[in-house]
Scaffold this motif. Structure first.
Motif, PDB file in Angstrom:
ATOM      1  N   VAL A   1       0.831  -1.209   0.000  1.00 17.73           N
ATOM      2  CA  VAL A   1       0.000   0.000   0.000  1.00 17.73           C
ATOM      3  C   VAL A   1       0.864   1.258   0.000  1.00 17.73           C
ATOM      4  O   VAL A   1       0.353   2.353   0.098  1.00 17.73           O
ATOM      5  N   HIS A   2       2.171   1.080  -0.094  1.00 17.86           N
ATOM      6  CA  HIS A   2       3.127   2.197  -0.102  1.00 17.86           C
ATOM      7  C   HIS A   2       2.886   3.182   1.036  1.00 17.86           C
ATOM      8  O   HIS A   2       2.674   4.381   0.803  1.00 17.86           O
ATOM      9  N   PRO A   3       2.881   2.721   2.286  1.00 18.33           N
ATOM     10  CA  PRO A   3       2.576   3.629   3.394  1.00 18.33           C
ATOM     11  C   PRO A   3       3.648   4.704   3.580  1.00 18.33           C
ATOM     12  O   PRO A   3       4.838   4.433   3.463  1.00 18.33           O
ATOM     13  N   GLU A   4       3.180   5.906   3.810  1.00 20.30           N
ATOM     14  CA  GLU A   4       4.070   7.029   4.131  1.00 20.30           C
ATOM     15  C   GLU A   4       3.617   7.603   5.472  1.00 20.30           C
ATOM     16  O   GLU A   4       2.485   8.052   5.606  1.00 20.30           O
ATOM     17  N   TRP A   5       4.510   7.584   6.433  1.00 18.07           N
ATOM     18  CA  TRP A   5       4.214   8.119   7.749  1.00 18.07           C
ATOM     19  C   TRP A   5       3.987   9.618   7.645  1.00 18.07           C
ATOM     20  O   TRP A   5       4.749  10.353   7.011  1.00 18.07           O
ATOM     21  N   ILE A   6       2.912  10.086   8.279  1.00 15.23           N
ATOM     22  CA  ILE A   6       2.597  11.521   8.322  1.00 15.23           C
ATOM     23  C   ILE A   6       3.248  12.075   9.586  1.00 15.23           C
ATOM     24  O   ILE A   6       2.737  11.873  10.684  1.00 15.23           O
ATOM     25  N   GLY A   7       4.350  12.771   9.424  1.00 12.71           N
ATOM     26  CA  GLY A   7       5.125  13.223  10.565  1.00 12.71           C
ATOM     27  C   GLY A   7       4.887  14.654  10.999  1.00 12.71           C
ATOM     28  O   GLY A   7       5.481  15.104  11.973  1.00 12.71           O
ATOM     29  N   SER A   8       4.020  15.386  10.283  1.00 14.51           N
ATOM     30  CA  SER A   8       3.779  16.783  10.651  1.00 14.51           C
ATOM     31  C   SER A   8       2.410  17.226  10.141  1.00 14.51           C
ATOM     32  O   SER A   8       1.836  16.603   9.237  1.00 14.51           O
ATOM     33  N   SER A   9       1.924  18.328  10.693  1.00 13.29           N
ATOM     34  CA  SER A   9       0.648  18.896  10.224  1.00 13.29           C
ATOM     35  C   SER A   9       0.754  19.362   8.781  1.00 13.29           C
ATOM     36  O   SER A   9      -0.202  19.232   8.015  1.00 13.29           O
ATOM     37  N   ASP A  10       1.916  19.903   8.413  1.00 16.26           N
ATOM     38  CA  ASP A  10       2.098  20.339   7.020  1.00 16.26           C
ATOM     39  C   ASP A  10       1.988  19.169   6.054  1.00 16.26           C
ATOM     40  O   ASP A  10       1.350  19.265   5.003  1.00 16.26           O
ATOM     41  N   MET A  11       2.620  18.055   6.410  1.00 15.76           N
ATOM     42  CA  MET A  11       2.540  16.876   5.556  1.00 15.76           C
ATOM     43  C   MET A  11       1.108  16.350   5.507  1.00 15.76           C
ATOM     44  O   MET A  11       0.632  15.927   4.452  1.00 15.76           O
ATOM     45  N   MET A  12       0.410  16.370   6.640  1.00 12.35           N
ATOM     46  CA  MET A  12      -0.992  15.935   6.682  1.00 12.35           C
ATOM     47  C   MET A  12      -1.829  16.784   5.730  1.00 12.35           C
ATOM     48  O   MET A  12      -2.591  16.256   4.920  1.00 12.35           O
ATOM     49  N   ARG A  13      -1.664  18.092   5.786  1.00 11.05           N
ATOM     50  CA  ARG A  13      -2.421  18.984   4.900  1.00 11.05           C
ATOM     51  C   ARG A  13      -2.098  18.705   3.426  1.00 11.05           C
ATOM     52  O   ARG A  13      -2.997  18.680   2.578  1.00 11.05           O
ATOM     53  N   GLN A  14      -0.825  18.508   3.120  1.00 19.00           N
ATOM     54  CA  GLN A  14      -0.413  18.254   1.737  1.00 19.00           C
ATOM     55  C   GLN A  14      -1.044  16.964   1.217  1.00 19.00           C
ATOM     56  O   GLN A  14      -1.572  16.930   0.100  1.00 19.00           O
ATOM     57  N   LYS A  15      -1.009  15.906   2.010  1.00 18.47           N
ATOM     58  CA  LYS A  15      -1.563  14.620   1.575  1.00 18.47           C
ATOM     59  C   LYS A  15      -3.085  14.678   1.467  1.00 18.47           C
ATOM     60  O   LYS A  15      -3.663  14.090   0.542  1.00 18.47           O
ATOM     61  N   ILE A  16      -3.738  15.382   2.374  1.00 13.93           N
ATOM     62  CA  ILE A  16      -5.198  15.520   2.286  1.00 13.93           C
ATOM     63  C   ILE A  16      -5.568  16.303   1.035  1.00 13.93           C
ATOM     64  O   ILE A  16      -6.512  15.933   0.315  1.00 13.93           O
TER      65      ILE A  16
END
Length: 179
Positions: free
Chosen positions: A121-136
């Motif tokens: 599933v190619h998991p990528e750990w979301i390590g920050s709020s910025d990364m969370m926003r980008q992925k969403i």
């Protein structure tokens, strides 16, 4: 999980994932097939899975989720939905899709006739709020970039509605988010 080089770094923390149908075949073109996915997510959510964002397109889905054993929950999701979706395709007599899924089955998968999901599933750990926003943003813009809708919240099979202030088809955990 599978032979993928991608790993769940912190299985109890949010990860971005992509689940893809073998050969990118269009399995999720009817509400009934998508409903199988949503019902499975609801079941896992009752057991502690938290979904932060999601989108389903005709041949893959993107997801940001977390649980105490995310790798195990995703394996359970893929196994259950594969059985259910193959049964649904058999019931609908979708022989072309079923034949293609048989032909695309990897050789080492000797315990089955067909393979619905690609490995991993190619998991990528979301390590920050910025990364969370980008992925969403990436998840929600997927149907827009494909030209299916003009606005992300118009895509029925997505959490974009939840982030736009409406209620979507799955409860979304936005506890990380401050407006």
């Amino acid at each position: 999980m599978g032979r993928s080089r991608y790993k769940f770094i912190y299985p109890d923390q949010p990860h971005f994932m992509t689940l893809t149908v073998q050969g990118w075949l269009p399995v999720f073109t009817r509400p009934e097939s998508v409903d199988i996915l949503l019902q499975s997510f609801r079941f896992l959510m009752n057991e502690g899975l938290r979904i932060h964002a999601w989108v389903v397109l005709e041949n893959h889905l993107h997801l940001i989720a977390q649980s105490q054993q995310l790798d195990n929950d995703i394996a359970r999701f893929k196994s259950f939905t594969a059985r259910q979706l193959l049964g649904y395709l058999q019931q609908r007599k979708a022989t072309t899709l079923l034949n293609q899924l048989q032909q695309l089955k990897l050789a080492h998968k000797t315990d089955r006739q067909s393979q619905l999901w690609q490995e991993g599933v190619h998991p990528e750990w979301i390590g920050s709020s910025d990364m969370m926003r980008q992925k969403i943003e990436y998840i929600h813009q997927n149907p827009v970039k494909r030209g299916y809708v003009d606005h992300a919240e118009h895509w029925r099979y997505s959490s974009a509605r939840d982030y736009a202030g409406s209620e979507g088809l799955l409860p979304v955990d936005k506890s990380w988010w401050s407006e």
